[in-house]
Design a protein around this motif. Structure first.
Motif, short mmCIF file in Angstrom:
data_model
loop_
_atom_site.label_atom_id
_atom_site.label_comp_id
_atom_site.label_asym_id
_atom_site.label_seq_id
_atom_site.Cartn_x
_atom_site.Cartn_y
_atom_site.Cartn_z
N UNK A 1 25.02 47.16 100.06
CA UNK A 1 23.89 48.06 100.30
C UNK A 1 22.89 47.45 101.28
N UNK A 2 22.58 46.17 101.10
CA UNK A 2 21.64 45.50 102.01
C UNK A 2 22.20 45.45 103.42
N UNK A 3 23.47 45.09 103.56
CA UNK A 3 24.10 45.02 104.88
C UNK A 3 24.10 46.40 105.54
N UNK A 4 24.35 47.44 104.77
CA UNK A 4 24.36 48.80 105.32
C UNK A 4 22.98 49.16 105.88
N UNK A 5 21.93 48.71 105.22
CA UNK A 5 20.58 48.96 105.72
C UNK A 5 20.41 48.34 107.10
N UNK A 6 20.82 47.07 107.25
CA UNK A 6 20.65 46.35 108.51
C UNK A 6 21.48 46.93 109.63
N UNK A 7 22.63 47.53 109.32
CA UNK A 7 23.46 48.14 110.36
C UNK A 7 22.70 49.23 111.13
N UNK A 8 21.69 49.79 110.49
CA UNK A 8 20.91 50.86 111.10
C UNK A 8 19.99 50.37 112.23
N UNK A 9 19.66 49.07 112.25
CA UNK A 9 18.64 48.62 113.20
C UNK A 9 18.83 47.20 113.74
N UNK A 10 19.99 46.58 113.47
CA UNK A 10 20.19 45.20 113.92
C UNK A 10 21.67 44.87 114.09
N UNK A 11 21.91 43.78 114.78
CA UNK A 11 23.25 43.18 114.85
C UNK A 11 23.12 41.77 114.29
N UNK A 12 24.26 41.13 113.98
CA UNK A 12 24.18 39.79 113.43
C UNK A 12 25.44 38.99 113.73
N UNK A 13 25.28 37.68 113.56
CA UNK A 13 26.39 36.72 113.67
C UNK A 13 26.44 35.94 112.36
N UNK A 14 27.65 35.51 112.02
CA UNK A 14 27.87 34.83 110.74
C UNK A 14 28.66 33.55 110.98
N UNK A 15 28.36 32.53 110.20
CA UNK A 15 29.17 31.32 110.14
C UNK A 15 29.33 30.92 108.68
N UNK A 16 30.55 30.67 108.28
CA UNK A 16 30.86 30.17 106.94
C UNK A 16 31.60 28.86 107.12
N UNK A 17 31.14 27.82 106.46
CA UNK A 17 31.82 26.52 106.58
C UNK A 17 31.75 25.75 105.28
#
Length: 97
Positions: free
Chosen positions: A79-95
Motif C-alpha cells: 500500500x505504501x509503495x502504491x502511494x509513492x508510484x503516484x508521484x515518485x520514482x526510486x532505486x533499490x539496493x539489497x545486500x
C-alpha cells in the motif's frame, strides 16, 4: 542479515509538502510497526539540496531473504509503495552484511 536501501526521487513539480508526499512519508514511517520481521528501520527526507540528491530514503534490515520477501509482499508495504508510484520514482539496493 540483509540491508534494504531505497532512495526516492519526487516527480517533476511535486514538492515535499504535497499532500500525497506527506501521506506517503507517513505510510513508510509507520511500516516498522506494521510489518513483523524488520530488524532495523529508519526513513526520512534528505536534508541536502544537491542536483544529484534523492528526496527520501529508507534504510532497513531483515534477517534473511525470506524475511525480505515477507516485507516486500506485506500489504502495508504494498500500500505504501502504491502511494509513492503516484508521484515518485526510486532505486533499490539489497545486500548481505
Amino acid at each position: 542479515m540483509i540491508r534494504h536501501l531505497v532512495l526516492f526521487k519526487l516527480d517533476e513539480g511535486v514538492e515535499r509538502d504535497d499532500p500525497r508526499a506527506v501521506a506517503g512519508a507517513q505510510a513508510f514511517r509507520d511500516l516498522d510497526k506494521a510489518v513483523p520481521g524488520l530488524e532495523f528501520w529508519e526513513c526520512a527526507w534528505n536534508i541536502t539540496d544537491r542536483p544529484i540528491a534523492y528526496d527520501f530514503a529508507i534504510n532497513s534490515a531483515v534477517a534473511d531473504a525470506d524475511a525480505l520477501k515477507r516485507y516486500i509482499e506485506h500489504p502495508a508495504h504494498q500500500a505504501a509503495a502504491a502511494m509513492w508510484r503516484e508521484f515518485a520514482t526510486w532505486v533499490i539496493a539489497d545486500y548481505e552484511f
